[in-house]
Design a protein around this motif. Structure first.
Motif, short mmCIF file in Angstrom:
data_model
loop_
_atom_site.label_atom_id
_atom_site.label_comp_id
_atom_site.label_asym_id
_atom_site.label_seq_id
_atom_site.Cartn_x
_atom_site.Cartn_y
_atom_site.Cartn_z
N VAL A 152 -0.72 8.50 51.29
CA VAL A 152 -0.81 7.34 52.18
C VAL A 152 0.44 6.49 52.01
O VAL A 152 0.74 6.04 50.90
CB VAL A 152 -2.06 6.49 51.86
CG1 VAL A 152 -2.13 5.29 52.80
CG2 VAL A 152 -3.32 7.34 52.00
N SER A 153 1.14 6.25 53.12
CA SER A 153 2.25 5.31 53.06
C SER A 153 1.71 3.91 53.30
O SER A 153 1.21 3.59 54.39
CB SER A 153 3.31 5.62 54.12
OG SER A 153 4.18 4.50 54.21
N ALA A 154 1.80 3.08 52.25
CA ALA A 154 1.49 1.65 52.37
C ALA A 154 2.79 0.92 52.02
O ALA A 154 2.81 -0.05 51.28
CB ALA A 154 0.36 1.28 51.42
N GLU A 155 3.90 1.46 52.54
CA GLU A 155 5.25 1.04 52.10
C GLU A 155 5.81 -0.12 52.90
O GLU A 155 6.98 -0.47 52.75
CB GLU A 155 6.20 2.25 52.22
CG GLU A 155 5.82 3.41 51.28
CD GLU A 155 6.64 4.67 51.56
OE1 GLU A 155 7.25 4.76 52.65
OE2 GLU A 155 6.65 5.57 50.70
N LEU A 161 8.57 7.02 54.27
CA LEU A 161 7.75 8.16 54.71
C LEU A 161 7.63 8.17 56.23
O LEU A 161 7.63 9.23 56.85
CB LEU A 161 6.35 8.09 54.08
CG LEU A 161 6.20 8.66 52.67
CD1 LEU A 161 4.83 8.35 52.11
CD2 LEU A 161 6.44 10.17 52.66
N ARG A 162 7.54 6.98 56.86
CA ARG A 162 7.45 6.95 58.33
C ARG A 162 8.74 7.50 58.94
O ARG A 162 8.70 8.31 59.87
CB ARG A 162 7.17 5.53 58.84
CG ARG A 162 6.84 5.49 60.33
CD ARG A 162 6.77 4.07 60.90
NE ARG A 162 8.04 3.39 60.74
CZ ARG A 162 8.19 2.27 60.03
NH1 ARG A 162 7.18 1.67 59.46
NH2 ARG A 162 9.39 1.72 59.90
N ASP A 163 9.86 7.08 58.39
CA ASP A 163 11.13 7.55 58.94
C ASP A 163 11.28 9.05 58.73
O ASP A 163 11.87 9.74 59.56
CB ASP A 163 12.31 6.78 58.32
CG ASP A 163 12.34 5.34 58.84
OD1 ASP A 163 11.71 5.08 59.88
OD2 ASP A 163 12.97 4.49 58.19
N GLN A 164 10.73 9.53 57.62
CA GLN A 164 10.80 10.98 57.35
C GLN A 164 9.88 11.75 58.31
O GLN A 164 10.25 12.81 58.80
CB GLN A 164 10.36 11.20 55.91
CG GLN A 164 10.53 12.60 55.41
CD GLN A 164 9.94 12.73 54.01
OE1 GLN A 164 10.14 11.87 53.15
NE2 GLN A 164 9.20 13.80 53.78
N PHE A 278 -0.76 6.50 57.42
CA PHE A 278 -0.07 5.20 57.39
C PHE A 278 -1.11 4.07 57.46
O PHE A 278 -2.00 4.10 58.30
CB PHE A 278 0.91 5.10 58.57
CG PHE A 278 1.98 6.15 58.48
CD1 PHE A 278 3.12 5.92 57.73
CD2 PHE A 278 1.80 7.39 59.06
CE1 PHE A 278 4.08 6.92 57.59
CE2 PHE A 278 2.76 8.39 58.94
CZ PHE A 278 3.91 8.15 58.20
N VAL A 279 -0.97 3.11 56.55
CA VAL A 279 -1.83 1.92 56.58
C VAL A 279 -0.96 0.67 56.54
O VAL A 279 0.18 0.69 56.04
CB VAL A 279 -2.85 1.89 55.40
CG1 VAL A 279 -3.85 3.03 55.49
CG2 VAL A 279 -2.14 1.89 54.05
N GLY A 280 -1.50 -0.43 57.07
CA GLY A 280 -0.78 -1.71 57.03
C GLY A 280 0.49 -1.67 57.85
O GLY A 280 0.61 -0.93 58.84
N ASP A 281 1.49 -2.44 57.41
CA ASP A 281 2.75 -2.57 58.16
C ASP A 281 3.47 -1.24 58.33
O ASP A 281 4.24 -1.08 59.28
CB ASP A 281 3.69 -3.56 57.44
CG ASP A 281 3.46 -4.99 57.86
OD1 ASP A 281 2.42 -5.26 58.51
OD2 ASP A 281 4.30 -5.85 57.53
#
Ligand SMILES: Cc1cc2nc3c(=O)[nH]c(=O)nc-3n(C[C@H](O)[C@H](O)[C@H](O)COP(=O)(O)OP(=O)(O)OC[C@H]3O[C@@H](n4cnc5c(N)ncnc54)[C@H](O)[C@@H]3O)c2cc1C
Length: 375
Positions: A152-155, A161-164, A278-281
């Motif tokens: 989970v990306s909470a980055e 991770l989103r960009d990847q 993906f969670v949050g921002d």
């Protein structure tokens, strides 16, 4: 109950909330954070009723209420202090829970309590490969490398991770708005949240306890001319002639720390790619007009944890996306649409039409919260 092993990357509001929700449901997880320690920004945060509702489900509402300041009314005023519109937060449909505001550091501490020792600080993912069984991770801490059922990306908004996962997208949208945030002592201020509007300039004072105010200010800035230079000087130049408490706040600001940033959104909200979630921002950052950042992160965390509790991982991820997408996309659109029209307020006619609409329909964020409350 299904058995899963989940890696959470990022120990901000969303990552901590998810770790707590998984812990409540007995789901195995590991949480990593790139910083060496938790360091929330020294500003404030407003938590509307649905943030409190989510915190209640997480068993944290009472702790939050002990540290937070309840607000009962939202006031929109012109820069000279003349009220344009005001709305009670104590009436239906908004009275489903309390509206509060607090220091970010206190919110983080409450989210951290009891789980801080489980966080692997100073740790990042070096590579992540989705496969049919989950995600194969290489971690800067080798003992955490290996296969997980989901990552989970909470980055936050700058998620790597989103960009990847979505490499061809220009993933962030810059709204051409520079903003500043700080907390200032203001003994016995007796204020309710007050939004003071000029054309594109906004100065917001939000009480976080009886003696302190969280202040947020912004201005349309398509040439980034406020990017450099002293933030305190920019604030005094832009807002020094505002009425109410603003000029006295700026007089007392001195060289206290001020956080400066640009308003940005994730261009296309995302929920998952394969077994990377993906969670949050990280998935859906948007403008703070409705102050939904924390609420949305909590709702994401509760939803994903519940889906994991009930289902195998692929079904859980599909369920998470299906349940969250309509509400998240409504929040993003409702938060961002007025911000996208900001340039029109640089014209006095645009600004006076906006004020007329606020007078007629009530404060913009209150209109949005009412929609959320009856949803
Ligand atoms: C000006 C402004 C005002 C706002 N006001 C409000 C408000 O009043 N109310 C509200 O609810 N929301 C508000 N928000 C939104 C809110 O701040 C965010 O929605 C919220 O902080 C998102 O939490 P998050 O955990 O998703 O991301 P973040 O808080 O950004 O946390 C991300 C965490 O992940 C870590 N991280 C990042 N990259 C990596 C990596 N590669 N590996 C490991 N760890 C990593 C970071 O160090 C950080 O700890 C505001 C936002 C802005 C910009």
């Amino acid at each position: 109950m299904k058995s899963h092993r989940i890696l959470i990357s990022g120990a901000g509001i969303a990552g901590l909330a998810l770790a707590r929700c998984l812990q409540q449901l007995g789901i195995e997880h590991v949480i990593i954070e790139k910083n060496n320690q938790s360091n929330p920004s020294s500003s404030g945060i407003a938590l509307p009723f649905n943030a409190l509702q989510a915190l209640r489900k997480m068993g944290l509402a009472e702790k939050i209420l002990e540290s937070a300041h309840q607000v009962n009314e939202i006031i929109y005023a012109k820069k000279n202090g003349r009220i344009i519109s005001r709305a009670s937060l104590l009436e239906a449909p908004l009275n489903q829970d309390k509206f509060v505001a607090m220091r970010r550091s206190k919110l983080h501490q409450i989210l951290l309590d009891g789980i801080e020792s489980h966080i692997h600080f100073g740790t990042t993912i070096q590579s992540a490969h989705s496969n049919d069984e989950g995600v194969d991770i290489t971690c800067s801490n080798a003992t955490l490398s290996g296969q997980y059922d989901a990552v989970v990306s909470a980055e936050g908004i700058h998620s790597t991770l989103r960009d990847q996962c979505f490499p061809n997208e220009n993933s962030l949208l810059d709204h051409n708005i520079s903003n500043w945030r700080f907390v200032i002592e203001s003994p016995n201020h007796g204020l309710q949240p007050t939004y003071m509007l000029a054309q594109t300039e906004l100065f917001l004072t939000y009480p976080i306890d009886t003696n302190s105010l969280y202040c947020y200010a912004h201005v349309y800035d398509d040439t980034e001319k406020f990017k450099n230079g002293s933030p305190q000087a920019h604030l005094r130049n832009l807002f020094g002639d505002f009425g109410g408490k603003v000029s006295s706040i700026l007089d007392r600001l001195g060289d206290q720390p001020v956080i400066c940033s640009r308003l940005r959104s994730v261009r296309n909200p995302c929920y998952a790619k394969g077994r990377i979630v993906f969670v949050g921002d990280a998935g859906s950052a948007c403008s703070p007009l409705l102050q939904q950042g924390a609420a949305s992160a909590f709702e994401d965390a509760l939803c994903f944890a519940e889906q994991c509790h009930k289902h195998d991982m692929d079904t859980a991820i599909l369920g998470y996306q299906k349940i969250r997408a309509p509400r998240v996309e409504w929040v993003v659109k409702t938060s961002d649409d007025p911000i996208k029209k900001m340039k029109m307020m640089a014209n006095p006619v645009g600004a006076s039409i906006r004020n007329m609409m606020i007078r007629r329909k009530g404060p913009l964020n209150v209109q949005g919260w009412k929609q959320l409350a009856i949803d």
